[in-house]
Every structure is written in C-alpha cells, then in structure tokens.
Scaffold this motif. Structure first.
Motif: not given
Ligand code: SAM
Ligand code: FES
Length: 345
Positions: A97-122
């Motif tokens: 809505r604000l016009g961004y064309r890039t999203y930067v997803l940043q976080g700690g090295e959090d084990p909840y975010y498994t490869d499957e969850r990161i792939v799902e998110m992307v």
C-alpha cells in the motif's frame, strides 16, 4: 591525499597504505574532498535515486550469542517475540500500500523458522506481491538451505561479515567461526543471490587497519550490497560500557566504498540514523543510495533492540515512509520505489 582519491575515482582501487591514510587524520577540507568525490561518482554511476526497502523484523529469538547484540541468546532481559505468517503478510500488505517493492525479512537465528517455514514465507510473499523482491537476513545456514530459499523465490540475502579480522570475529562470536561466515557468503553468491555483506564500525578492539582489511575484502568479494553501521552498545550485553562507533568514520567508509565499488547498493543504516539525528542524511551525502524504513508492527518495534537508542521504535510504517522521503529530499536526493536490483558490472 588528493592523488589517492583521484586514482580511486579513475581506477576504483587503492593500496593498503593509501586506504590507511584515507582513514587516518584528515583535515576537514580533505574529508570534504573525499565526500564530494564519492557523491560525484554516486551521481554518475547510480544517479540521485535512493531506493527504499521495507524492513520486517520477524523474530528476536536467536541461538547465537554475539557479544555486541541485544537479542543474543544469553540476554535474559530481552522481551522475545516472533511474528507468524499472517502477521508477516499483513506487513507486506501495508508495504504494498505504501509503494514498497522490496521486503527485507530479518530475524535472529530462530529454530522455529525451519527451512520449510522460511520457504513457505517466501512463497506466500511472492504470491501476495509477484513483482516484489524478497531479501532474507536470517544468518548462517547450510548451502542446501540457501538453495531451497532461492528456489522458493528469494532474490537477495544480507549477511554481514561483521569484521574481516578473524581474531576479533572469533572473540565477538562465541562458538562461531569466520571460515563458516565466508563459506556462507561464497555459497550465496554461487547460488545466484544478490548478496549483501558488510561490517560494524568502531567495535571494541577494532583498529583502522582492520577497516582497511574490511574494504579490501569487499573489493575482492564484489557484493551487490554493503551494509555498514556504527557499533552501538546495548545495556544488557557484555559490551554495554564500550564506546560507540562514530557517524564520521562510518560516512568516511561509505565514501571509500562508493569509490571502490561504484555501483554497489549502500544503505544509510538505522544504526547511523540512531547515532546521529542527521546520520542517514549524512550517509546519503557520503555516497549511500538505499534506506530501509521499518515495516514491523508497532507492537513489536521496541523489542528488536540490537543496541540502545534505536530510532523509529514507536512509529507507524506510514509515518516512517513519509519521514524518510522528507529526509531524502532534504539531503538533495529523490526516492525511487523501483526494485533497485543490484548490478556489479
Ligand atoms: N541474524 C542475522 C545475521 O546474523 O545476519 C540477522 C540479524 S542481525 C541482528 C543484523 C545485524 O545487526 C548484524 O549483522 C550486526 O551487524 C547488527 N548489529 C547487531 N548488534 C549491533 C550493535 N550493538 N550495534 C550495531 N549493529 C549491531
Ligand atoms: Fe521512522 Fe523517521 S524513519 S520516523
């Protein structure tokens, strides 16, 4: 000094001892000469445009224990959170809505975010906004994991090398190795990501000679992006009493980077804006051409506290979007809401 700058402009290179000189005691006129040279190269190579990236800080949970970082595993005072996919997609909707064309997803090295969850998110972000670029900044992973993120549609990856001094790196990162950091950067490049490396300025024990090695390393690596910002102490870390890096040294390094890597994407970072109220404007005038306003929900903003004194912890995304545009214009540049893909040629 002027000769060194001239050679940098013409040949995009400098010797170790020349870089040492540029980072040493310069008169105000000499420092201004370097800045103006970088600003000219910036104008001729990448123009007046400043790209905006929407930053989503999706988790402050981290298994690493970096001595400088406020979200390190051992910090019992950190108020931990993680955003779920729905929260993240709401940030993307707001960003769109604000016009961004890039999203930067940043976080700690959090084990909840498994490869499957990161792939799902992307995948989910790309479905929501097929034209956007997705940048990940989630730390050190195996090559196979990076390959999965890339195949899912992630375009870019930010992984600062933090410092090219192996000794300092290993002191500051218990249980981590500099070899592995470099391995990650190499893998990311080979896989095809647009890669962002970078370092902190003024870490305890860091010397100007260490920054020369940072610069030479980046020249060799040829990343698409370079994120640098001053080290700032955080009250609940072992480095709480260490002095912060300076805006002046950060800007000088930005100028040299613009001359060494004329087309590189260089953010004027939040840390630079936090150490000095005009830090981001100064960074832009020193050669930076990217700003990453925060898109995280306001309820978690004040929990992603890597260092004390962080700006924008209470502001709505729309407020930051407007504020940043005003600042960019006041520094003499214009906002470009394009994807702003990197180009190292
Ligand atoms: N975990 C991911 C990683 O290691 O790349 C991404 C998140 S990490 C918190 C993002 C960056 O914050 C680091 O690369 C580091 O340079 C910066 N950072 C952390 N603590 C800092 C501090 N006290 N002062 C300035 N920058 C800091
Ligand atoms: Fe957030 Fe200025 S960028 S208030």
């Amino acid at each position: 000094m002027e000769e060194i700058v001239e050679r940098l402009v013409l040949a995009q290179e400098a010797r170790r001892e020349e870089l040492l000189l540029l980072l040493g005691d310069l008169s105000p006129e000499e420092a201004e000469h370097l800045r103006v040279a970088a600003d000219r190269v910036r104008k001729s190579c990448v123009g007046d445009k400043v790209y905006l990236r929407g930053l989503i800080e999706f988790s402050n949970i981290c298994v690493q224990d970096c001595l400088y970082c406020g979200i390190r595993r051992s910090n019992q005072e950190a108020d931990r959170y993680r955003l779920d996919l729905e929260d993240i997609l709401s940030c993307v909707d707001e960003g769109k809505r604000l016009g961004y064309r890039t999203y930067v997803l940043q976080g700690g090295e959090d084990p909840y975010y498994t490869d499957e969850r990161i792939v799902e998110m992307v995948r989910a972000i790309k479905e929501r906004d097929p034209e956007c670029a997705v940048t990940l900044s989630v730390g050190e992973k195996e090559r196979e994991s990076y390959e999965r993120y890339y195949q899912a549609g992630a375009d870019r990856y930010l992984l600062r090398h933090e410092t090219h001094s192996r000794e300092l790196y290993e002191q500051l990162h218990p249980g981590m190795s500099y070899e592995n950091r470099l391995r990650c950067l190499q893998d990311l490049k080979e896989i095809g990501f647009q890669v962002g490396a970078g370092f902190m300025v003024g870490l305890p024990g860091q010397t100007v000679a260490d920054h020369v090695e940072d610069l030479l390393f980046l020249k060799e690596l040829q990343p698409h992006m370079v994120g640098i910002g001053p080290f700032m102490p955080q009250q609940d870390t072992p480095l709480k009493d260490a002095p912060a890096g300076t805006a002046e040294m950060t800007c000088r390094l930005l100028s040299i980077l613009r001359l060494l890597l004329p087309k590189v994407l260089l953010p004027a970072t939040t840390a630079l804006g936090s150490i000095d109220p005009k830090g981001r404007e100064q960074g832009l005038q020193a050669g930076a051409n990217v700003v990453m306003p925060n898109l995280s929900p306001t309820r978690v903003r004040d929990k992603y506290l890597l260092y004390d004194g962080k700006i924008c912890t209470g502001d709505e995304a729309a407020h930051c979007r407007a504020c940043i545009e005003r600042r960019i214009n006041s520094a003499g540049y214009v906002v470009d809401m394009g994807r702003g893909d990197g180009d190292i040629l």
